[in-house]
Design an enzyme around this catalytic site. Structure first.
Site, PDB file in Angstrom:
ATOM      1  N   ASP A 144      -1.788   9.357  -0.899  1.00 49.23           N
ATOM      2  CA  ASP A 144      -0.790   8.529  -0.226  1.00 49.23           C
ATOM      3  C   ASP A 144      -1.406   7.161   0.017  1.00 49.23           C
ATOM      4  O   ASP A 144      -2.269   6.737  -0.751  1.00 49.23           O
ATOM      5  CB  ASP A 144      -0.321   9.198   1.071  1.00 49.23           C
ATOM      6  CG  ASP A 144       1.123   8.855   1.428  1.00 49.23           C
ATOM      7  OD1 ASP A 144       1.403   7.659   1.605  1.00 49.23           O
ATOM      8  OD2 ASP A 144       1.967   9.757   1.511  1.00 49.23           O
ATOM      9  N   HIS A 193      -1.299   5.190  -2.912  1.00 44.68           N
ATOM     10  CA  HIS A 193      -0.069   4.406  -2.871  1.00 44.68           C
ATOM     11  C   HIS A 193      -0.315   2.969  -2.445  1.00 44.68           C
ATOM     12  O   HIS A 193       0.617   2.255  -2.108  1.00 44.68           O
ATOM     13  CB  HIS A 193       0.944   5.062  -1.930  1.00 44.68           C
ATOM     14  CG  HIS A 193       1.462   6.374  -2.425  1.00 44.68           C
ATOM     15  ND1 HIS A 193       2.414   7.096  -1.746  1.00 44.68           N
ATOM     16  CD2 HIS A 193       1.171   7.091  -3.531  1.00 44.68           C
ATOM     17  CE1 HIS A 193       2.681   8.209  -2.408  1.00 44.68           C
ATOM     18  NE2 HIS A 193       1.931   8.230  -3.493  1.00 44.68           N
TER      19      HIS A 193
END
Length: 516
Positions: A324, A347
């Site tokens: 993430d 991310h």
């Protein structure tokens, strides 16, 4: 008579020798104290009660010592303490100043140089920890912390060359003395059986309400998160994995700090967390540097560093790879400085998502600079939910190098992590976002500015933005802008013609609902 006197003298001499030997033996039996002559990581102990001066005896009476592995050249010798009684460490007493001024280090000036106290070190092995990776060492960590909590600037030592199985635990204040050090040299591993987590917990290792807390060392926090991501533990036999209970749906953060001031995390490695690796909630004056965070790119929701309601935070010189956001900055954060990071996979670095469930969100004074990103979903991103309120302002992204990043620059006021979300006109205002020296390659789209009709993005600036597509990719998208206003200070590659100059026509006055 002479013979009688001689015999009496011999008997008297023998009695004196026996008395002195018995005194030494008693002292030897009492001697639970151990003080190393060398090495920075050793257990220093003190007697309970009135006496605080340490003894140099290492005898344990009739207790059978526990076997311990041979220490490495850089590791201090570990004492073998009786499991029946816990040590109560203490610093050695400072020597009294010499009454003779000429004997002081100040060469006859009449002043004695103060001697700084030796740090008090609490080794978890001295509190019954086994360090074999099998036995539960949670109680030993709790007991070591309870003693360290009573002494200012004390140290809890997790020694090298051991694996400590530790369940969910809270190292908590607010009554602890300040400036405690958690010296992590070994490895702490999380349990993978469902019973250890009950119905689910939000954190595994937690430090709460402390003033001056440092975690440092070359050790590892191993979350063993695969059992949470995939439902199976890589360390388990396949047959045992099928028979094991299912883990709870609530996944814990590996290391969390809450309500603490002057927090430092440095040197350590955190890997394979079930969810976030490192989280700060309601903290002030935070420094995170020279650490490594890693988990597979497909491990869901495993943010690297997560900030919420925290201010005056410095994050720098770290290697972050996860499933993430490498760094996630949430509501209530201000004065955040992030620089000199390697990020990827993951991310990227994100502000948000903000305003979920129609909540108010405030973020200000954020600087992200000197970042290397590779194989990430986004580069630098701001994301907000529809229906929220509040304000994001004064944000600067500078000197960002991207390599094979899907979309390097993102503002998304329609963020939704569900299949669909309800359309709402209200949104978190975004103003004063500056992009400088953003360079590298993208695989999907160079820029994505999707702003709300009711609350357009304003005061966006771009300087020296040069983003090239990866040639081998099948399809690329052009820059996208919607209700985004600002200025291009230099030409961009590719040209970002969709950014509207000036300010939005509906540049309304902020209400109390919007301001922070």
């Amino acid at each position: 008579m002479r013979k009688l006197r001689a015999k009496s003298l011999v008997l008297l001499l023998l009695l004196v020798i026996v008395c002195f030997n018995s005194i030494d033996l008693c002292e030897g039996r009492r001697g639970k104290h151990w003080r190393p002559k060398k090495g920075p990581f050793s257990s220093l102990t003190k007697k309970k009660g009135k006496g605080k001066t340490g003894s140099q005896h290492s005898g344990q009476g009739n207790a059978k010592p526990k076997p311990s592995p041979s220490p490495s050249p850089n590791q201090p010798v570990k004492p073998s303490l009786s499991p029946k009684k816990k040590p109560n460490p203490s610093p050695p007493q400072n020597p009294k100043p010499s009454p003779n001024p000429g004997s002081s280090p100040s060469m006859g000036q009449g002043k004695v140089t103060p001697v700084s106290p030796t740090p008090i070190i609490y080794n978890v092995l001295d509190f019954g920890a086994q360090g074999d990776g099998v036995c539960d060492d949670t109680k030993a960590f709790e007991d070591a912390w309870a003693e360290a909590c009573k002494e200012e600037a004390s140290t809890v030592l997790v020694p090298a060359d051991y694996q400590f199985l530790v369940g969910p635990i809270s190292f908590s204040g607010p009554y602890c003395k300040p400036n405690i050090v958690f010296q992590l040299e070994g490895t702490i591993i999380a349990p993978t059986n469902a019973k250890a987590w009950g119905e689910g917990l939000l954190q595994w290792l937690e430090f709460t309400k402390l003033r001056g807390i440092t975690i440092r060392g070359k050790g590892v926090i191993e979350g063993r998160g695969s059992v949470w991501w995939t439902g199976t533990d890589d360390d388990l036999d396949p047959v045992d994995a099928l028979l094991s209970e299912k883990m709870p749906s609530i996944k814990p953060t590996a290391l969390r700090f809450y309500g603490s001031y002057n927090v430092t995390v440095t040197g350590i490695t955190i890997q394979n967390s079930p969810q976030c690796h490192l989280k700060f909630d309601n903290c002030e004056s935070v420094a995170v540097y020279n650490i490594s965070i890693s988990s597979p790119g497909n491990s869901l929701n495993t943010d690297g560093i997560h900030l919420q309601n925290s201010k005056d935070v410095n994050i720098h010189h770290n290697n972050l790879s996860c499933g993430d956001d490498c760094v996630s900055i949430q509501t209530g954060c201000t004065n955040i400085n992030v620089h000199s990071l390697d990020c990827g996979p993951g991310h990227g670095i994100s502000i948000g998502g903000l305003g979920r469930d129609n909540s108010k969100a405030c973020v200000a004074n954020v600087t992200v600079r000197d970042i290397n990103m590779h194989n990430t979903m986004s580069g630098v991103r701001i994301k907000t939910w529809q229906g929220g309120s509040g304000l994001v302002e004064n944000v600067r992204f500078s000197n960002i190098r991207v390599s094979e990043v899907q979309t390097p620059i993102v503002i998304d006021q329609f963020y939704c992590d569900h299949a669909s979300c309800k359309n709402q006109t209200q949104g978190v205002l975004i103003s004063g976002v500056h992009y400088e020296n953003i360079r590298g390659t993208f695989t999907v789209k160079p820029v994505h500015f999707a702003c709300s009709d009711n609350t357009p993005c304003s005061d966006i600036s771009l300087t020296n933005v040069q983003l090239q597509p990866m040639k081998e990719q099948f399809h690329m998208y052009d820059p996208f802008c919607w209700q985004a206003y600002g200025e291009l200070f230099t030409p961009t590659v590719p040209p970002i013609m969709c950014l509207q100059n000036g300010k939005p026509a509906s540049n309304r006055v902020l209400s109390d609902h919007d301001t922070c």
